[in-house]
Design an enzyme around this catalytic site. Structure first.
Site, PDB file in Angstrom:
ATOM      1  N   ALA A  33      -4.008  -5.548  -3.319  1.00 22.79           N
ATOM      2  CA  ALA A  33      -3.370  -5.238  -2.998  1.00 22.79           C
ATOM      3  C   ALA A  33      -1.876  -4.456  -3.769  1.00 22.79           C
ATOM      4  O   ALA A  33      -2.528  -4.991  -4.990  1.00 22.79           O
ATOM      5  CB  ALA A  33      -2.660  -6.505  -1.640  1.00 22.79           C
ATOM      6  N   ASN A  34      -0.968  -4.719  -2.829  1.00 24.44           N
ATOM      7  CA  ASN A  34       0.147  -4.936  -4.698  1.00 24.44           C
ATOM      8  C   ASN A  34       1.299  -5.541  -3.569  1.00 24.44           C
ATOM      9  O   ASN A  34       1.701  -5.933  -2.599  1.00 24.44           O
ATOM     10  CB  ASN A  34       0.249  -3.252  -4.349  1.00 24.44           C
ATOM     11  CG  ASN A  34       0.855  -2.675  -2.440  1.00 24.44           C
ATOM     12  OD1 ASN A  34       1.707  -2.954  -2.238  1.00 24.44           O
ATOM     13  ND2 ASN A  34      -0.063  -1.915  -2.673  1.00 24.44           N
ATOM     14  N   ARG A  35       2.529  -5.505  -4.403  1.00 20.36           N
ATOM     15  CA  ARG A  35       3.947  -6.241  -4.065  1.00 20.36           C
ATOM     16  C   ARG A  35       4.540  -5.541  -2.983  1.00 20.36           C
ATOM     17  O   ARG A  35       6.076  -5.906  -2.616  1.00 20.36           O
ATOM     18  CB  ARG A  35       4.392  -6.051  -5.645  1.00 20.36           C
ATOM     19  CG  ARG A  35       3.889  -7.668  -6.677  1.00 20.36           C
ATOM     20  CD  ARG A  35       4.809  -7.229  -7.551  1.00 20.36           C
ATOM     21  NE  ARG A  35       3.991  -8.162  -8.192  1.00 20.36           N
ATOM     22  CZ  ARG A  35       3.472  -9.110  -8.968  1.00 20.36           C
ATOM     23  NH1 ARG A  35       4.113 -10.236  -8.117  1.00 20.36           N
ATOM     24  NH2 ARG A  35       2.776  -9.619  -9.872  1.00 20.36           N
ATOM     25  N   SER A  36       4.064  -4.798  -2.259  1.00 19.72           N
ATOM     26  CA  SER A  36       5.309  -3.922  -1.016  1.00 19.72           C
ATOM     27  C   SER A  36       5.775  -5.195   0.018  1.00 19.72           C
ATOM     28  O   SER A  36       4.831  -5.639  -0.388  1.00 19.72           O
ATOM     29  CB  SER A  36       4.887  -2.953  -0.391  1.00 19.72           C
ATOM     30  OG  SER A  36       5.327  -2.661   0.570  1.00 19.72           O
ATOM     31  N   ALA A  99       3.430   1.165   1.294  1.00 17.42           N
ATOM     32  CA  ALA A  99       2.630   1.878  -0.267  1.00 17.42           C
ATOM     33  C   ALA A  99       1.162   1.620  -0.264  1.00 17.42           C
ATOM     34  O   ALA A  99       0.762   0.506  -0.153  1.00 17.42           O
ATOM     35  CB  ALA A  99       3.331   0.323  -0.832  1.00 17.42           C
TER      36      ALA A  99
END
Ligand code: CTP
Ligand code: CA
Length: 225
Positions: A33-36, A99
């Site tokens: 995943a990512n920090r969006s 994102a």
């Protein structure tokens, strides 16, 4: 009440907004995943709905409540986000604020991967479909206005203009997401709007205000069309 074209310039227009991160499964219990946070995309969906647009928000996993007056579709992976976006067509405009994870695990495991005496799992990656580029380059049923974002940590304007050309969208909203700006996941944003006519830089403001400004620009685009 007076609630005519003045207040609802986007009445009768259909718009799609993607938002949030995507989760790409590794196995049934793990993901990439990512920090969006999804904040900017959710704010844009609300701002467009406020101007009268019928909005479908295609969202990856976030901690945000579904906005009122907007049709929300919740997805996990990039592939699912592409499918949900295609299913929401036709639309007058599509705004790609998500994102999207660039890579997924090529073959996610059906069962939880177990540790095996120091033998490390060999995760092969595959590139995800580019949702923005796919919709931008539709030969039939392309929205009249396709807006992408470019989250960059260096050479923001140069990288964003390259993206505008590569993806063939109409506008790119560029922002600096270096950790020291606090933009990615934070409440404020400083964006640049790039299109065929040039670049416009908006002051640092809340993501809510960026959304309001962007929705107003979109209403201007459709005015008289
Ligand atoms: N995007 C998308 N699908 C992807 C990747 C990106 O729809 N698989 C969209 C994003 O929502 C955004 C724009 O494309 O509107 C640019 O995303 P970005 O990650 O900045 O671009 P990439 O082409 O993935 O380039 P980079 O290598 O800089 O990550
Ligand atoms: Ca990317």
């Amino acid at each position: 009440f007076f609630d005519g074209a003045e207040n609802k310039p986007l009445a009768g227009r259909k718009m799609i907004v993607t938002a949030g991160p995507t989760h790409e499964p590794i196995d049934p219990v793990r993901y990439i995943a990512n920090r969006s946070s999804g904040k900017q995309g959710y704010a844009i969906a609300r701002a467009l709905a406020k101007l009268g647009a019928a909005v479908t928000l295609v969202s990856g996993p976030t901690r945000l409540p579904e906005p009122e007056g907007v049709t929300s579709v919740q997805v996990e992976s990039a592939k699912d986000m592409l499918a949900a976006t295609e299913a929401a067509l036709p639309a007058d405009a599509a705004i790609f604020a998500a994102a999207v994870a660039d890579w997924r695990v090529a073959s996610a495991a059906d069962q939880k991967i177990k540790k095996q005496d120091g033998d490390l799992p060999d995760l092969k990656l595959a590139e995800n479909p580019d949702i923005l580029a796919t919709i931008s380059q539709l030969s039939e049923g392309r929205p009249n206005l396709v807006v992408g974002f470019a989250a960059e940590t260096q050479n923001v304007l140069e990288n964003a203009r390259l993206k505008l050309g590569r993806k063939k969208c109409d506008w790119i909203i560029a922002n600096d997401v270096s950790p020291e700006t606090g933009t990615f996941g934070g409440d404020d944003n400083r964006v640049h709007i790039l299109n065929g006519e040039g670049n416009q830089t908006l002051p640092l403001m809340s993501k809510e205000d960026v959304a309001t400004a962007l929705a107003a620009r979109i209403a201007e685009f459709f005015h008289g069309k």
